[in-house]
Design a protein around this motif. Structure first.
Motif, PDB file in Angstrom:
ATOM      1  N   ILE B  71      22.827  25.372  37.401  1.00  0.00           N
ATOM      2  CA  ILE B  71      21.442  25.001  37.069  1.00  0.00           C
ATOM      3  C   ILE B  71      20.684  24.612  38.337  1.00  0.00           C
ATOM      4  O   ILE B  71      19.523  24.990  38.532  1.00  0.00           O
ATOM      5  N   LEU B  74      19.714  27.683  40.078  1.00  0.00           N
ATOM      6  CA  LEU B  74      18.591  28.329  39.378  1.00  0.00           C
ATOM      7  C   LEU B  74      17.273  27.626  39.690  1.00  0.00           C
ATOM      8  O   LEU B  74      16.224  28.264  39.839  1.00  0.00           O
ATOM      9  N   MET B  75      17.331  26.287  39.793  1.00  0.00           N
ATOM     10  CA  MET B  75      16.125  25.508  40.141  1.00  0.00           C
ATOM     11  C   MET B  75      15.585  25.936  41.493  1.00  0.00           C
ATOM     12  O   MET B  75      14.391  26.194  41.663  1.00  0.00           O
ATOM     13  N   ALA B  78      14.180  29.440  41.378  1.00  0.00           N
ATOM     14  CA  ALA B  78      12.875  29.485  40.702  1.00  0.00           C
ATOM     15  C   ALA B  78      11.782  28.978  41.639  1.00  0.00           C
ATOM     16  O   ALA B  78      10.680  29.552  41.708  1.00  0.00           O
ATOM     17  N   TYR B 105      16.651  31.160  31.933  1.00  0.00           N
ATOM     18  CA  TYR B 105      16.296  31.296  33.351  1.00  0.00           C
ATOM     19  C   TYR B 105      17.152  32.305  34.111  1.00  0.00           C
ATOM     20  O   TYR B 105      16.868  32.607  35.268  1.00  0.00           O
TER      21      TYR B 105
END
Lengths: 150, 119
Positions: B71, B74-75, B78, B105
């Motif tokens: 995660i 992914l942050m 993004a 995502y």
């Protein structure tokens, strides 16, 4: 150690409070579940739930104190497997909440903290029990054999 | 006792010739995998790498701390305008990733060819 009674067979494992040893509980539980006739998909669910319960016990219950151990008891009945993961912590009454991926992605929620949610989502019953006198807490999990399973 | 996480950076191309970076992981992904997951990702150029594929084909075990690292990756992706796709997860971990919402995502695909076909 194995204890057999008329209706249940119990297997007990003690783990050191060191991350990584949850895999010993996972493989033991998988072996018991396979003997009971669980489908591979349910065995994978069980392995993840037990891993998360053991990690919580090691990290939060016993605070990584290697002098303390985590007890795992697997009680195989005729139609379900009950698992207890015990530690020396005070336990907690928190309710598992579904992770909010949007909040996590925006930094509004800790990316971690999904263990209890996964446990509850992957087994049929999950109960967090606070020990008497502030010690000896445990999580109790139950995973049932499906009717179509042998 | 925790199995070491190995990671490797590969580059491949789509059928139209666009370069795609592949991060290949091997072993366990857990709390001790930060360097292998985040460190390897952060070594990529944000200026030139626009699409990242995560290869979990050789990953045997992922726990919630490992998912948290994914995660975190992914942050960062993004925030850098990068697209992330994942492939090679077992059916069980595809289910777990879906349960925690990661699929919102990062697309999940069975193999590299299927993932590349969507880029």
């Amino acid at each position: 150690m194995t204890v057999a009674t008329a209706r249940t067979t119990t297997v007990e494992v003690r783990l050191p409070s060191r991350l990584g040893f949850e895999k010993v509980a996972m493989s033991t539980a998988a072996s018991v579940a396979k003997l009971m006739g669980f489908r591979e998909e349910r065995i994978e669910d069980l392995k993840t739930a037990i891993a998360e319960a053991c990690i919580n016990a090691i990290e939060h219950g016993n605070r990584l104190n290697e002098k303390l151990s985590v007890g795992v008891t697997l009680s195989a009945g005729t139609d379900a497997l009950e698992v207890k993961v015990m530690d020396d912590g005070k336990g907690f009454k928190a309710t598992p909440h579904k992770p909010d991926i949007d909040k996590k992605m925006h930094g509004e929620e800790d990316p971690r903290g999904m263990g209890m949610f996964l446990i509850q989502a992957l087994v049929d019953e999950a109960e967090w029990v606070v020990g008497a006198n502030g010690k000896g807490s445990y999580v109790r999990l139950v995973i049932r054999l499906d009717k179509e399973e042998p | 006792m925790q199995t070491e996480t190995k990671s490797k950076i590969d580059t491949t191309t789509t059928s139209s010739g666009n370069p795609v970076t592949v991060l290949r992981f091997e072993g366990d992904i857990s709390s001790s995998s930060k360097d292998a997951v985040i460190g390897t990702y952060q070594s990529l150029s944000k200026a030139t790498v626009k699409t990242v594929l995560l290869d979990f084909t050789k990953v045997e075990y992922i726990n919630s701390s490992g998912i948290a690292l994914v995660i975190q990756l992914l942050m960062e992706a993004a925030n850098s305008g990068q697209k992330v796709l994942a492939f090679g997860l077992s059916p069980h971990f595809q289910k777990v990733f879906t349960m925690v919402g990661i699929t919102k995502y990062a697309g999940l695909f069975p193999d590299q060819a299927t993932a590349l076909a969507t880029v």
